[in-house]
Scaffold this motif. Structure first.
Motif, PDB file in Angstrom:
ATOM      1  N   PHE A  41       0.823  -1.208   0.000  1.00  0.00           N
ATOM      2  CA  PHE A  41       0.000   0.000   0.000  1.00  0.00           C
ATOM      3  C   PHE A  41       0.862   1.265   0.000  1.00  0.00           C
ATOM      4  O   PHE A  41       0.544   2.230  -0.702  1.00  0.00           O
ATOM      5  N   HIS A  60      -5.344   4.035  -1.702  1.00  0.00           N
ATOM      6  CA  HIS A  60      -4.215   3.366  -1.069  1.00  0.00           C
ATOM      7  C   HIS A  60      -3.984   3.883   0.349  1.00  0.00           C
ATOM      8  O   HIS A  60      -3.564   3.111   1.228  1.00  0.00           O
ATOM      9  N   ASN A  63      -6.707   2.070   2.343  1.00  0.00           N
ATOM     10  CA  ASN A  63      -6.373   0.656   2.476  1.00  0.00           C
ATOM     11  C   ASN A  63      -5.216   0.450   3.446  1.00  0.00           C
ATOM     12  O   ASN A  63      -5.209  -0.503   4.224  1.00  0.00           O
TER      13      ASN A  63
END
Length: 156
Positions: A41, A60, A63
């Motif tokens: 990530f 990202h 996440n």
């Protein structure tokens, strides 16, 4: 602000399915090879920062937070060289992320020094996973940017 069109992969469902499967395969491979999902990530975030893809920066970041990443590391990933927040393996992945993303900016875009540093921390399968993941992050950026994709949810 409005997108120019729907994301191209939503217009071509077979492509969307393939790219979603690719993403799942990459995280499966990362798990098997010991690459922490946080490292992926962070690498994908750095690629998306360089390419100025707000959708992927948002994705990202979210996440990474969901995977247990800290806010301070997300806030400093663009300046990873100037902080002590990242370990050597993460630094190697981030250096490789930048090199793979900035291909046209250098005469030797992925120099041996960067590649060899990554091989110190990632075996061949892990390195393949990382490289394919970086290429995939760049692909998504190249789909989002020309079509001016925007983040669909309100900021938290």
């Amino acid at each position: 602000m409005q997108s120019r069109m729907n994301n191209p992969v939503t217009i071509i469902p077979d492509v969307n399915q393939v790219l979603q499967s690719l993403g799942k395969a990459l995280f499966s491979s990362a798990e098997k090879t010991g690459i922490p999902s946080k490292t992926l990530f962070l690498s994908y975030l750095r690629v998306s920062q360089i390419n100025r893809d707000s959708v992927c920066v948002d994705l990202h970041s979210r996440n990474a937070l969901a995977a247990g990443e800290t806010t301070i590391r997300l806030l400093t990933v663009a300046a990873w060289r100037e902080t002590r927040h990242f370990n050597d393996a993460e630094r190697a992945a981030l250096a490789l992320s930048e090199a793979v993303t900035q291909l046209s900016d250098q005469t030797d875009p992925v120099p041996d020094e960067v590649y060899n540093e990554a091989t110190k921390y990632y075996d061949e399968q892990a390195l393949a996973t990382l490289i394919v993941g970086l290429a995939t992050a760049n692909l998504w950026n190249r789909l989002n940017i020309p079509t001016k994709q925007i983040v669909e949810h309100s900021a938290d």
